[in-house]
Write a protein that holds these residues in place. Sequence first.
Motif, PDB file in Angstrom:
ATOM      1  N   ARG A 323       0.823  -1.217   0.146  1.00 52.63           N
ATOM      2  CA  ARG A 323       0.064   0.091   0.047  1.00 52.63           C
ATOM      3  C   ARG A 323       0.809   1.345  -0.023  1.00 52.63           C
ATOM      4  NH1 ARG A 323      -2.878  -3.719   3.367  1.00 52.63           N
ATOM      5  NH2 ARG A 323      -5.227  -4.092   2.830  1.00 52.63           N
ATOM      6  N   GLY A 324       1.900   1.191  -0.916  1.00 46.85           N
ATOM      7  CA  GLY A 324       2.577   2.363  -0.851  1.00 46.85           C
ATOM      8  C   GLY A 324       4.106   2.168  -0.342  1.00 46.85           C
ATOM      9  N   GLN A 325       4.438   1.217   0.024  1.00 46.60           N
ATOM     10  CA  GLN A 325       5.840   1.002   0.512  1.00 46.60           C
ATOM     11  C   GLN A 325       6.774   1.087  -0.619  1.00 46.60           C
ATOM     12  OE1 GLN A 325       6.466  -2.917   2.343  1.00 46.60           O
ATOM     13  NE2 GLN A 325       6.078  -2.211   4.427  1.00 46.60           N
ATOM     14  N   THR A 326       7.855   1.841  -0.333  1.00 44.12           N
ATOM     15  CA  THR A 326       8.841   2.397  -1.377  1.00 44.12           C
ATOM     16  C   THR A 326      10.382   1.814  -0.970  1.00 44.12           C
ATOM     17  OG1 THR A 326       7.403   4.365  -1.899  1.00 44.12           O
ATOM     18  CG2 THR A 326       9.737   4.417  -2.527  1.00 44.12           C
ATOM     19  N   ARG A 327      10.764   1.420  -1.991  1.00 39.31           N
ATOM     20  CA  ARG A 327      12.230   1.128  -1.938  1.00 39.31           C
ATOM     21  C   ARG A 327      13.298   1.412  -3.149  1.00 39.31           C
ATOM     22  NH1 ARG A 327      12.808  -5.449  -2.121  1.00 39.31           N
ATOM     23  NH2 ARG A 327      14.975  -4.664  -2.139  1.00 39.31           N
ATOM     24  N   THR A 328      14.527   1.470  -2.694  1.00 35.77           N
ATOM     25  CA  THR A 328      15.317   1.541  -3.922  1.00 35.77           C
ATOM     26  C   THR A 328      15.885  -0.010  -4.162  1.00 35.77           C
ATOM     27  OG1 THR A 328      15.813   3.798  -3.214  1.00 35.77           O
ATOM     28  CG2 THR A 328      17.680   2.940  -4.638  1.00 35.77           C
ATOM     29  N   VAL A 329      15.831  -0.193  -5.566  1.00 35.76           N
ATOM     30  CA  VAL A 329      16.234  -1.426  -6.206  1.00 35.76           C
ATOM     31  C   VAL A 329      17.588  -1.105  -6.850  1.00 35.76           C
ATOM     32  CG1 VAL A 329      15.818  -3.476  -7.241  1.00 35.76           C
ATOM     33  CG2 VAL A 329      13.886  -2.389  -6.173  1.00 35.76           C
ATOM     34  N   THR A 330      18.745  -1.513  -6.273  1.00 36.40           N
ATOM     35  CA  THR A 330      20.020  -1.231  -6.663  1.00 36.40           C
ATOM     36  C   THR A 330      20.454  -2.234  -7.628  1.00 36.40           C
ATOM     37  OG1 THR A 330      20.871  -0.140  -4.583  1.00 36.40           O
ATOM     38  CG2 THR A 330      22.525  -0.683  -6.343  1.00 36.40           C
ATOM     39  N   LEU A 331      20.986  -1.921  -9.134  1.00 37.07           N
ATOM     40  CA  LEU A 331      21.074  -2.710  -9.897  1.00 37.07           C
ATOM     41  C   LEU A 331      22.591  -2.624 -10.375  1.00 37.07           C
ATOM     42  CD1 LEU A 331      18.608  -1.416 -12.458  1.00 37.07           C
ATOM     43  CD2 LEU A 331      18.247  -3.473 -11.016  1.00 37.07           C
ATOM     44  N   ALA A 332      23.355  -3.369 -11.036  1.00 36.66           N
ATOM     45  CA  ALA A 332      24.593  -3.400 -11.141  1.00 36.66           C
ATOM     46  C   ALA A 332      25.200  -2.284 -11.794  1.00 36.66           C
ATOM     47  CB  ALA A 332      25.052  -4.626 -11.957  1.00 36.66           C
ATOM     48  N   ASP A 333      24.340  -1.437 -12.476  1.00 39.94           N
ATOM     49  CA  ASP A 333      24.920  -0.074 -13.146  1.00 39.94           C
ATOM     50  C   ASP A 333      23.818   0.962 -12.959  1.00 39.94           C
ATOM     51  OD1 ASP A 333      22.723  -1.125 -14.476  1.00 39.94           O
ATOM     52  OD2 ASP A 333      23.709  -0.818 -16.480  1.00 39.94           O
ATOM     53  N   GLY A 334      23.334   0.917 -11.697  1.00 43.78           N
ATOM     54  CA  GLY A 334      22.206   2.253 -11.391  1.00 43.78           C
ATOM     55  C   GLY A 334      21.274   1.545 -10.354  1.00 43.78           C
ATOM     56  N   ALA A 335      20.068   2.216 -10.249  1.00 36.99           N
ATOM     57  CA  ALA A 335      19.175   1.914  -9.449  1.00 36.99           C
ATOM     58  C   ALA A 335      17.697   2.657  -9.972  1.00 36.99           C
ATOM     59  CB  ALA A 335      19.427   2.391  -7.872  1.00 36.99           C
ATOM     60  N   PHE A 336      16.768   1.871  -9.679  1.00 41.61           N
ATOM     61  CA  PHE A 336      15.414   2.492  -9.664  1.00 41.61           C
ATOM     62  C   PHE A 336      14.401   2.511  -8.425  1.00 41.61           C
ATOM     63  CE2 PHE A 336      14.598  -1.917 -10.773  1.00 41.61           C
ATOM     64  CZ  PHE A 336      13.290  -2.387 -10.029  1.00 41.61           C
ATOM     65  N   THR A 337      13.628   3.360  -8.395  1.00 41.26           N
ATOM     66  CA  THR A 337      12.641   3.246  -7.237  1.00 41.26           C
ATOM     67  C   THR A 337      11.310   2.728  -7.501  1.00 41.26           C
ATOM     68  OG1 THR A 337      13.515   5.582  -6.640  1.00 41.26           O
ATOM     69  CG2 THR A 337      11.238   4.669  -5.547  1.00 41.26           C
ATOM     70  N   LEU A 338      10.899   1.843  -6.697  1.00 38.09           N
ATOM     71  CA  LEU A 338       9.840   0.915  -6.519  1.00 38.09           C
ATOM     72  C   LEU A 338       8.826   1.110  -5.614  1.00 38.09           C
ATOM     73  CD1 LEU A 338       8.489  -1.797  -7.716  1.00 38.09           C
ATOM     74  CD2 LEU A 338       9.707  -3.069  -6.049  1.00 38.09           C
ATOM     75  N   ILE A 339       7.700   1.641  -6.160  1.00 33.96           N
ATOM     76  CA  ILE A 339       6.417   1.784  -5.249  1.00 33.96           C
ATOM     77  C   ILE A 339       5.411   0.652  -5.274  1.00 33.96           C
ATOM     78  CG2 ILE A 339       4.647   3.528  -4.567  1.00 33.96           C
ATOM     79  CD1 ILE A 339       6.333   5.791  -6.196  1.00 33.96           C
ATOM     80  N   ASP A 340       5.384  -0.055  -4.211  1.00 34.31           N
ATOM     81  CA  ASP A 340       4.618  -1.289  -4.085  1.00 34.31           C
ATOM     82  C   ASP A 340       3.076  -0.798  -3.676  1.00 34.31           C
ATOM     83  OD1 ASP A 340       3.394  -3.577  -4.139  1.00 34.31           O
ATOM     84  OD2 ASP A 340       4.689  -4.506  -2.537  1.00 34.31           O
ATOM     85  N   GLU A 341       2.286  -0.752  -4.767  1.00 39.02           N
ATOM     86  CA  GLU A 341       0.692  -0.641  -4.328  1.00 39.02           C
ATOM     87  C   GLU A 341      -0.150  -1.738  -5.030  1.00 39.02           C
ATOM     88  OE1 GLU A 341      -0.980   1.851  -3.297  1.00 39.02           O
ATOM     89  OE2 GLU A 341       0.001   3.526  -3.136  1.00 39.02           O
ATOM     90  N   SER A 342       0.547  -3.001  -4.610  1.00 33.41           N
ATOM     91  CA  SER A 342      -0.053  -4.137  -5.153  1.00 33.41           C
ATOM     92  C   SER A 342      -1.121  -4.808  -4.547  1.00 33.41           C
ATOM     93  CB  SER A 342       1.090  -5.189  -5.521  1.00 33.41           C
ATOM     94  OG  SER A 342       1.588  -5.556  -4.199  1.00 33.41           O
ATOM     95  N   ALA A 456       5.548  -6.883  -8.675  1.00 28.71           N
ATOM     96  CA  ALA A 456       6.036  -6.199  -7.377  1.00 28.71           C
ATOM     97  C   ALA A 456       7.500  -7.110  -6.925  1.00 28.71           C
ATOM     98  CB  ALA A 456       5.195  -5.925  -6.250  1.00 28.71           C
ATOM     99  N   LYS A 457       6.894  -8.218  -6.676  1.00 31.89           N
ATOM    100  CA  LYS A 457       8.156  -9.114  -5.964  1.00 31.89           C
ATOM    101  C   LYS A 457       9.339  -9.285  -7.045  1.00 31.89           C
ATOM    102  CE  LYS A 457       9.213 -13.574  -3.707  1.00 31.89           C
ATOM    103  NZ  LYS A 457      10.424 -13.673  -4.554  1.00 31.89           N
ATOM    104  N   ALA A 458       8.982  -9.569  -8.400  1.00 28.01           N
ATOM    105  CA  ALA A 458      10.044  -9.867  -9.381  1.00 28.01           C
ATOM    106  C   ALA A 458      10.681  -8.726  -9.601  1.00 28.01           C
ATOM    107  CB  ALA A 458       9.100 -10.251 -10.480  1.00 28.01           C
ATOM    108  N   LEU A 459      10.252  -7.332  -9.591  1.00 29.60           N
ATOM    109  CA  LEU A 459      10.983  -5.925  -9.552  1.00 29.60           C
ATOM    110  C   LEU A 459      11.961  -6.098  -8.504  1.00 29.60           C
ATOM    111  CD1 LEU A 459       8.104  -3.755 -11.170  1.00 29.60           C
ATOM    112  CD2 LEU A 459      10.120  -4.493 -12.417  1.00 29.60           C
ATOM    113  N   ALA A 460      11.442  -6.108  -7.262  1.00 25.81           N
ATOM    114  CA  ALA A 460      12.079  -5.990  -5.884  1.00 25.81           C
ATOM    115  C   ALA A 460      13.468  -7.205  -5.922  1.00 25.81           C
ATOM    116  CB  ALA A 460      11.297  -6.468  -4.916  1.00 25.81           C
TER     117      ALA A 460
END
Length: 472
Positions: A323-342, A456-460
């Motif tokens: 319900r809106g939990q937000t996390r930074t998913v760090t990749l090998a060459d950067g990162a993206f922000t994931l907002i989980d409203e699933s 959401a889980k797959a992206l995390a």
Amino acid sequence: MPDTSARPLWTAAEVAAATGGVLHGDDRPITGVTYNSREIGPGDLFLALKGARDGHEFAGDAFAAGAATALVEHAVEGGAYVVVPDALHGLESLGVAARERAPHVKRGAVTGSVGKTSVTQAIKAGLDLAGPAHGSIKSYNNHIGVPLTLARMLVQTQRAVFEIGMNAPGEIAPLSRFVAPHAACVTTVGPVHIEAFSDGEAGVAREKASIFQGLVPGGAAVANGDVAFSDVLCDAARSVGARLLTFGTDAGHDARLLDFRPDAEGASVAAELFGQRIDYRLAQSGAHWGLNSLCVLLMLDALDVSLDTGLEALAGFQPLAGRGQTRTVTLADGAFTLIDESYNANPLSMAAGFKTLGARTTSGRRVVVLTDMLELGDQSRDLHEGLAAPIDSAGLDLVHVAGPEMRWLYDALPVSRRGVWRATAAELAAEAVMLVAPGDVVMVKGSNGSKASLVAKALADLQGRDMPPATR
């Protein structure tokens, strides 16, 4: 009041007296109540409810896990038990007994088409700061969850809050009467479960407004004054003699939203509460939290919690899982922000989510991943296609979708916004690595039944992964 901090939740004899049942075996202290044999802890009361499976089949497992007593409809082996004609009715009686043995407890009740779980938990955060408190867990808001939450309420509780939901007409009022709240609120009204109502949102509004029927005499009815059917809510409150309190964006409301400014850490809010200007912080950045926070403050005030305590609770209240939990998913060459409203979705919450995502600052794209909205009846096509307009208003860059209903939205989108469409969330989740790129802000939203959580889980789970060249 005498010190009751050391007393158990119940004793087996008290359960028998409250339910009108007959105790077989020793009178034992009871420290918890559950109907799920897999959640039994030592000292619990096991409720042998009948559903897809007959709970009596699991009584032995419950006793083996440490259950002190079972509430049953016939004799079982393995431990002490209380026999009643109907276990569900027995649970209801136990919930009423819990309420009546603690008349000092100030009780609140929450319903609404959107936001009731988060608002309930935000109110609970304020109650916790004010003293011994109790409340719903997860989404325990139906004919089992509400009396179960009551039955778990300790005598020493000072304040409590209960979430009340519905799937069909006629469900909310009886649950509200179980709670007998001193304050009750409707967060908002929208096209949710509309397939159960012949007159659509008007029927939903009347059902939500029926929460006020359970109020104690002189109780407070807190209503969203910005919704299209606010008059239905207000009329229902007046009809039971409730003290009506409204929140919204227009002048004249008891709580009025003046400004909402989201940022990376949450949001800054300016409002008027009973004519007094207040400025405060939220840990939530969702645009809908401007009005949600006012609903929370009105409910806390009605439950005798100070404004300072309420603001402190809101400042620390984090988004719930799905319900809106937000996390930074760090990749090998950067990162993206994931907002989980699933966890859930409907047209109202979708539009609010798009607005929230559109307000985020990012060096990359604003990407939304959607799965089907459910229980929309014959309006489903129109409501899914209709999501294209708030997506455009929010200025989102890319839309990935899954499910047969979301195909309507996909076809309604301009080609420039179309990501991919897949028949199921599982198929979309399998392609998670292709959906995002470093620098993106990505929101995942959909109905629980359409499995948005898989995406959401797959992206995390992309944490630490290298991205294929096509996504860069």
